[in-house]
Design an enzyme around this catalytic site. Structure first.
Site, PDB file in Angstrom:
ATOM      1  N   CYS A   1       1.942   5.786   1.251  1.00 18.01           N
ATOM      2  CA  CYS A   1       0.554   6.131   0.974  1.00 18.01           C
ATOM      3  C   CYS A   1      -0.284   5.825   2.220  1.00 18.01           C
ATOM      4  O   CYS A   1      -0.215   4.715   2.763  1.00 18.01           O
ATOM      5  CB  CYS A   1       0.053   5.329  -0.222  1.00 18.01           C
ATOM      6  SG  CYS A   1      -1.726   5.462  -0.497  1.00 18.01           S
ATOM      7  N   GLU A   2      -1.074   6.789   2.655  1.00 18.02           N
ATOM      8  CA  GLU A   2      -1.824   6.595   3.891  1.00 18.02           C
ATOM      9  C   GLU A   2      -3.009   5.629   3.722  1.00 18.02           C
ATOM     10  O   GLU A   2      -3.590   5.180   4.708  1.00 18.02           O
ATOM     11  CB  GLU A   2      -2.328   7.917   4.440  1.00 18.02           C
ATOM     12  CG  GLU A   2      -3.337   8.642   3.584  1.00 18.02           C
ATOM     13  CD  GLU A   2      -3.769   9.964   4.197  1.00 18.02           C
ATOM     14  OE1 GLU A   2      -4.939  10.317   4.033  1.00 18.02           O
ATOM     15  OE2 GLU A   2      -2.944  10.654   4.832  1.00 18.02           O
ATOM     16  N   HIS A   3      -3.351   5.283   2.484  1.00 13.78           N
ATOM     17  CA  HIS A   3      -4.482   4.379   2.271  1.00 13.78           C
ATOM     18  C   HIS A   3      -4.112   2.906   2.493  1.00 13.78           C
ATOM     19  O   HIS A   3      -4.937   2.130   2.981  1.00 13.78           O
ATOM     20  CB  HIS A   3      -5.035   4.549   0.853  1.00 13.78           C
ATOM     21  CG  HIS A   3      -5.709   5.868   0.641  1.00 13.78           C
ATOM     22  ND1 HIS A   3      -5.913   6.413  -0.604  1.00 13.78           N
ATOM     23  CD2 HIS A   3      -6.212   6.765   1.527  1.00 13.78           C
ATOM     24  CE1 HIS A   3      -6.524   7.575  -0.483  1.00 13.78           C
ATOM     25  NE2 HIS A   3      -6.707   7.809   0.797  1.00 13.78           N
ATOM     26  N   HIS A   4      -2.894   2.530   2.100  1.00 12.22           N
ATOM     27  CA  HIS A   4      -2.487   1.130   2.223  1.00 12.22           C
ATOM     28  C   HIS A   4      -1.167   0.953   2.984  1.00 12.22           C
ATOM     29  O   HIS A   4      -0.700  -0.179   3.138  1.00 12.22           O
ATOM     30  CB  HIS A   4      -2.329   0.497   0.832  1.00 12.22           C
ATOM     31  CG  HIS A   4      -3.589   0.457   0.034  1.00 12.22           C
ATOM     32  ND1 HIS A   4      -3.926   1.426  -0.877  1.00 12.22           N
ATOM     33  CD2 HIS A   4      -4.614  -0.432   0.040  1.00 12.22           C
ATOM     34  CE1 HIS A   4      -5.104   1.133  -1.423  1.00 12.22           C
ATOM     35  NE2 HIS A   4      -5.543   0.027  -0.885  1.00 12.22           N
TER      36      HIS A   4
ATOM     37  N   GLN B   1       0.005  11.783  -2.605  1.00  8.63           N
ATOM     38  CA  GLN B   1       0.922  12.520  -3.482  1.00  8.63           C
ATOM     39  C   GLN B   1       0.422  13.932  -3.745  1.00  8.63           C
ATOM     40  O   GLN B   1       1.211  14.885  -3.788  1.00  8.63           O
ATOM     41  CB  GLN B   1       1.116  11.775  -4.805  1.00  8.63           C
ATOM     42  CG  GLN B   1       2.141  12.461  -5.721  1.00  8.63           C
ATOM     43  CD  GLN B   1       2.398  11.668  -6.977  1.00  8.63           C
ATOM     44  OE1 GLN B   1       2.341  10.440  -6.980  1.00  8.63           O
ATOM     45  NE2 GLN B   1       2.679  12.358  -8.061  1.00  8.63           N
TER      46      GLN B   1
ATOM     47  N   HIS C   1       3.441   4.124  -7.575  1.00  8.31           N
ATOM     48  CA  HIS C   1       2.788   3.717  -6.334  1.00  8.31           C
ATOM     49  C   HIS C   1       2.687   2.198  -6.250  1.00  8.31           C
ATOM     50  O   HIS C   1       2.101   1.554  -7.127  1.00  8.31           O
ATOM     51  CB  HIS C   1       1.386   4.323  -6.251  1.00  8.31           C
ATOM     52  CG  HIS C   1       1.380   5.815  -6.075  1.00  8.31           C
ATOM     53  ND1 HIS C   1       0.915   6.417  -4.931  1.00  8.31           N
ATOM     54  CD2 HIS C   1       1.803   6.803  -6.897  1.00  8.31           C
ATOM     55  CE1 HIS C   1       1.035   7.734  -5.059  1.00  8.31           C
ATOM     56  NE2 HIS C   1       1.570   7.992  -6.243  1.00  8.31           N
TER      57      HIS C   1
ATOM     58  N   CYS D   1       0.847   0.533  -4.318  1.00  6.45           N
ATOM     59  CA  CYS D   1      -0.541   0.106  -4.169  1.00  6.45           C
ATOM     60  C   CYS D   1      -1.226  -0.039  -5.529  1.00  6.45           C
ATOM     61  O   CYS D   1      -2.292  -0.641  -5.630  1.00  6.45           O
ATOM     62  CB  CYS D   1      -1.317   1.066  -3.278  1.00  6.45           C
ATOM     63  SG  CYS D   1      -1.353   2.765  -3.856  1.00  6.45           S
TER      64      CYS D   1
END
Length: 207
Positions: free
Chosen positions: A94-97, A136, A164, A166
């Site tokens: 996941c590019e956020h975390h 996703q 996920h 995260c």
């Protein structure tokens, strides 16, 4: 021979993405270890930065690959009925975390003019896009759009179910929850009966 030439041509047109800088990643990992109060020089952690660097290079290898090289129609055995490959295992970041999400990808398409792919190529297509920093929702669309544009089938449907980290290890901490996304193109979007048939086959009872 023609197929090999086409593959070579596609590889030559592949986007040029820089190779992963392992030394720089390792330096960043050492800073993280220091930031959380650890000693990067203690015995158990000395090799950790390099190991993590190699892991991230592997998990983002799809950034340096052209997914379209896997879309090469088979030269024989034409087929005009729906094709579904279920339960393709995927693992992405996941590019956020920068936390992993892991799950299953299901791909369905309706061939046009009998053009089909080897089933392993669909798995390769999903893997190339998964091995990037991802969302996703975007992953689902990228697989569907690439297959639709390059193979030119009558319709494409991609469904991804993933868990996920995260969401399960931090924040709301809800292990066992799954996110389901879908992308529906062409005949699957236009014909509700065809779409329903594909969904019933994808979500049917698994052994």
């Amino acid at each position: 021979m023609a197929k090999l030439t086409a593959l070579k041509s596609k590889r030559e047109r592949a986007p040029k993405t820089p190779r992963a800088d392992l030394a720089r990643i390792a330096e960043g990992v050492r800073l993280i270890l220091e930031g959380i109060g650890e000693d990067p020089n203690r015995a158990g952690l000395r090799e950790t930065p390099q190991r993590v660097a190699e892991m991230y290079a592997e998990l983002t290898a799809g950034m340096r690959e052209d997914p379209s090289v896997h879309i090469v129609p088979l030269s024989a055995d034409k087929h005009d009925e729906m094709v579904i490959v279920k339960d393709i295992s995927i693992a992405s970041l996941c590019e956020h975390h920068l936390a992993p999400f892991v799950g299953k990808c299901h791909i369905a398409y309706i061939p046009k003019n009998g053009n089909i792919l080897g089933v392993s190529k669909l798995a390769r297509l999903a893997e190339v896009f998964a091995r990037r920093l991802q969302l996703q929702e975007r992953l689902t669309s990228e697989i569907a759009n690439t297959l639709f544009e390059k193979l030119k089938p009558l319709g494409v449907m991609v469904v991804i179910e993933a868990e996920h980290a995260c969401m399960t290890l931090r924040g709301v901490k809800k292990p066992g929850s799954h996110t389901v996304t879908s992308a529906v193109l062409g005949g699957f979007r236009k014909d509700p009966r065809t779409r329903a048939e594909a969904m019933s086959l994808i979500t049917g009872t698994r052994k």
